[in-house]
Design a protein around this motif. Structure first.
Motif, PDB file in Angstrom:
ATOM      1  N   HIS A  86      51.474  29.448 117.841  1.00  0.00           N
ATOM      2  CA  HIS A  86      52.217  30.711 117.934  1.00  0.00           C
ATOM      3  C   HIS A  86      51.267  31.880 118.212  1.00  0.00           C
ATOM      4  O   HIS A  86      50.136  31.907 117.727  1.00  0.00           O
ATOM      5  CB  HIS A  86      53.034  30.927 116.660  1.00  0.00           C
ATOM      6  CG  HIS A  86      54.258  30.065 116.612  1.00  0.00           C
ATOM      7  ND1 HIS A  86      54.842  29.642 115.450  1.00  0.00           N
ATOM      8  CD2 HIS A  86      55.004  29.530 117.621  1.00  0.00           C
ATOM      9  CE1 HIS A  86      55.903  28.898 115.739  1.00  0.00           C
ATOM     10  NE2 HIS A  86      56.010  28.806 117.048  1.00  0.00           N
ATOM     11  N   SER A  88      48.875  34.778 118.707  1.00  0.00           N
ATOM     12  CA  SER A  88      48.018  35.515 117.786  1.00  0.00           C
ATOM     13  C   SER A  88      46.687  35.750 118.490  1.00  0.00           C
ATOM     14  O   SER A  88      46.235  34.898 119.255  1.00  0.00           O
ATOM     15  CB  SER A  88      47.793  34.667 116.526  1.00  0.00           C
ATOM     16  OG  SER A  88      46.753  35.183 115.719  1.00  0.00           O
ATOM     17  N   ASP A  98      48.981  39.506 114.412  1.00  0.00           N
ATOM     18  CA  ASP A  98      49.880  38.422 114.036  1.00  0.00           C
ATOM     19  C   ASP A  98      49.058  37.194 113.604  1.00  0.00           C
ATOM     20  O   ASP A  98      47.931  36.990 114.055  1.00  0.00           O
ATOM     21  CB  ASP A  98      50.842  38.045 115.167  1.00  0.00           C
ATOM     22  CG  ASP A  98      51.826  39.181 115.466  1.00  0.00           C
ATOM     23  OD1 ASP A  98      52.077  39.995 114.567  1.00  0.00           O
ATOM     24  OD2 ASP A  98      52.342  39.227 116.601  1.00  0.00           O
ATOM     25  N   TYR A 118      50.619  43.309 112.039  1.00  0.00           N
ATOM     26  CA  TYR A 118      51.782  42.530 112.473  1.00  0.00           C
ATOM     27  C   TYR A 118      52.610  43.310 113.493  1.00  0.00           C
ATOM     28  O   TYR A 118      52.807  44.520 113.352  1.00  0.00           O
ATOM     29  CB  TYR A 118      52.672  42.174 111.278  1.00  0.00           C
ATOM     30  CG  TYR A 118      52.052  41.131 110.372  1.00  0.00           C
ATOM     31  CD1 TYR A 118      51.961  39.800 110.768  1.00  0.00           C
ATOM     32  CD2 TYR A 118      51.561  41.482 109.120  1.00  0.00           C
ATOM     33  CE1 TYR A 118      51.391  38.847 109.941  1.00  0.00           C
ATOM     34  CE2 TYR A 118      50.984  40.537 108.284  1.00  0.00           C
ATOM     35  CZ  TYR A 118      50.904  39.219 108.704  1.00  0.00           C
ATOM     36  OH  TYR A 118      50.338  38.273 107.878  1.00  0.00           O
ATOM     37  N   THR A 119      53.103  42.573 114.488  1.00  0.00           N
ATOM     38  CA  THR A 119      53.976  43.203 115.487  1.00  0.00           C
ATOM     39  C   THR A 119      55.407  43.294 114.969  1.00  0.00           C
ATOM     40  O   THR A 119      56.077  44.295 115.161  1.00  0.00           O
ATOM     41  CB  THR A 119      53.973  42.407 116.795  1.00  0.00           C
ATOM     42  OG1 THR A 119      54.386  41.059 116.526  1.00  0.00           O
ATOM     43  CG2 THR A 119      52.590  42.413 117.438  1.00  0.00           C
ATOM     44  N   HIS A 125      55.293  35.014 114.231  1.00  0.00           N
ATOM     45  CA  HIS A 125      54.261  36.055 114.223  1.00  0.00           C
ATOM     46  C   HIS A 125      53.804  36.387 112.806  1.00  0.00           C
ATOM     47  O   HIS A 125      52.663  36.796 112.592  1.00  0.00           O
ATOM     48  CB  HIS A 125      54.794  37.340 114.885  1.00  0.00           C
ATOM     49  CG  HIS A 125      55.180  37.135 116.309  1.00  0.00           C
ATOM     50  ND1 HIS A 125      54.379  37.508 117.361  1.00  0.00           N
ATOM     51  CD2 HIS A 125      56.258  36.518 116.863  1.00  0.00           C
ATOM     52  CE1 HIS A 125      54.966  37.150 118.510  1.00  0.00           C
ATOM     53  NE2 HIS A 125      56.104  36.552 118.225  1.00  0.00           N
ATOM     54  N   TYR A 126      54.714  36.226 111.877  1.00  0.00           N
ATOM     55  CA  TYR A 126      54.533  36.746 110.513  1.00  0.00           C
ATOM     56  C   TYR A 126      54.747  35.607 109.534  1.00  0.00           C
ATOM     57  O   TYR A 126      55.805  34.964 109.563  1.00  0.00           O
ATOM     58  CB  TYR A 126      55.566  37.857 110.319  1.00  0.00           C
ATOM     59  CG  TYR A 126      55.760  38.377 108.918  1.00  0.00           C
ATOM     60  CD1 TYR A 126      54.754  39.080 108.271  1.00  0.00           C
ATOM     61  CD2 TYR A 126      56.985  38.194 108.260  1.00  0.00           C
ATOM     62  CE1 TYR A 126      54.972  39.588 106.996  1.00  0.00           C
ATOM     63  CE2 TYR A 126      57.196  38.708 106.990  1.00  0.00           C
ATOM     64  CZ  TYR A 126      56.187  39.411 106.366  1.00  0.00           C
ATOM     65  OH  TYR A 126      56.397  39.915 105.117  1.00  0.00           O
ATOM     66  N   HIS A 294      52.347  34.199 124.781  1.00  0.00           N
ATOM     67  CA  HIS A 294      53.704  33.992 124.249  1.00  0.00           C
ATOM     68  C   HIS A 294      54.569  33.266 125.282  1.00  0.00           C
ATOM     69  O   HIS A 294      55.670  33.689 125.629  1.00  0.00           O
ATOM     70  CB  HIS A 294      54.331  35.332 123.849  1.00  0.00           C
ATOM     71  CG  HIS A 294      55.487  35.200 122.880  1.00  0.00           C
ATOM     72  ND1 HIS A 294      56.778  34.990 123.289  1.00  0.00           N
ATOM     73  CD2 HIS A 294      55.536  35.237 121.524  1.00  0.00           C
ATOM     74  CE1 HIS A 294      57.578  34.917 122.234  1.00  0.00           C
ATOM     75  NE2 HIS A 294      56.835  35.055 121.140  1.00  0.00           N
TER      76      HIS A 294
END
Ligand SMILES: [Zn+2]
Ligand SMILES: [Zn+2]
Length: 326
Positions: A86, A88, A98, A118-119, A125-126, A294
């Motif tokens: 994912h 980052s 992230d 964090y976005t 992402h989180y 992404h």
């Protein structure tokens, strides 16, 4: 236009009648000619031709390691064995943008990043549990979901027994100094599962380097460009020197779906870069690429195939790639 003339024209426009939207879509009315008014915009078009002819870096630049380059639908390897974690990045070995458990193995041995920005709160992402495992000193989340993040971290800490880092709220356009970098949150065109959450992309600066990290977002919004000083109406001569942007969808993805409301395609990134470059709002050093991240599993094939069919200066990032942005 004089007010008198405007009123004259306004009086000529008939009151809108009920229109069948389907009929309208099939027979759109003739559009008035587009583009700038004859003779150009009064006082010049401020966003245009803003930056210098060439960019000469004043510092060593920002080193980025892509820990993950996959979209949310990457939940393990593809049928052919390919894997994208994912999305980052790790900037200058110190600051994460992230971070989830999927990318933990991509942090170089012996490094312990101090900070996470964090976005947004989507789980690709989180991941508070993964953050606690890593043990940063500080994490930054958008002010619009600061309270929720504090609660998430408290719960994760109760489970694992690991201490909660300092959690700080970020507001749009407010520069934050961290580890030699200046990080500014800009609004994304995206939404998490919480409609009140303002999702973010980031401008990362050091010396003359101005790197945009834009995921998740459908294109670059006018407000984001404005906050970065590179918008159509920005009066400054500011420009970006590096771009990392999401391309969840491929160049000609087969069927538009909800993702087009909140993510970018390769074509959209290409067009965004063209507009910024043409208007001297993106001035890289010669030969520098715009890196795509992404990437949705559903829309993108193998790295080798992707590398063959990408329009310059775009390039597909991959997990573990390191790039210096001067
Ligand atoms: Zn995502
Ligand atoms: Zn998202």
């Amino acid at each position: 236009m004089k007010r008198r003339d405007f009123l004259k024209i306004a009086a000529m426009v008939p009151v809108a009648a009920a229109v069948d939207p389907l009929a309208l879509a099939q027979n759109p009315p003739a559009r008035p000619p587009q583009g700038p008014p004859p003779g150009g915009f009064p006082g010049g078009f401020p966003g245009r031709n803003a930056g210098p002819a060439v960019y000469e870096p004043t510092g060593p630049g920002i080193r980025v390691r892509f820990l993950g380059t996959g979209g949310a639908d990457w939940r393990g390897p593809a049928a052919n064995g390919d894997l994208r974690r994912h999305a980052s990045i790790l900037a200058d070995g110190k600051v994460l943008f992230d971070f989830t458990a999927s990318a933990a193995d991509m942090i170089p041995a012996g490094l312990r990043p101090e900070v996470i920005f964090y976005t947004h709160s989507h789980d690709d992402h989180y991941d508070p549990a993964a953050a606690l495992e890593l043990g940063p000193r500080r994490v930054y989340v958008g002010a619009t979901w600061f309270d929720r993040a504090k609660e998430d971290f408290r719960k994760a800490s109760e489970k694992s027994g690991k201490p909660v880092p300092e959690i700080l709220p970020v507001s749009l356009g407010q520069p934050i100094e961290e580890q030699g970098l200046t990080v500014t949150a800009l609004p994304a065109n995206h939404a998490s599962n919480f409609v009140e959450e303002e999702t973010l992309i980031y401008l990362i600066e050091k010396d003359s380097t101005r790197l945009l990290y834009a995921t998740d977002t459908g294109g670059l919004t006018a407000r984001a460009a404005g906050y970065a000083g590179i918008g159509q109406f920005s009066r400054s001569r500011k420009f970006l020197t590096g771009i990392i942007m999401e391309a969840t969808m491929s160049m000609d993805y087969p069927e538009p779906d909800f993702r087009m409301f909140s993510h970018s395609s390769v074509a959209m990134v290409r067009d965004t870069v063209q507009v910024l470059a043409k208007n001297r709002r993106y001035i890289p050093v010669e030969g520098q690429k715009v890196w795509l991240t992404h990437l949705a599993k559903a829309y993108h094939t193998t790295q080798a195939e992707l590398d063959q069919a990408v329009p310059d200066p775009l390039k597909y990032a991959y997990d573990g790639l390191e790039v210096l942005f001067p």
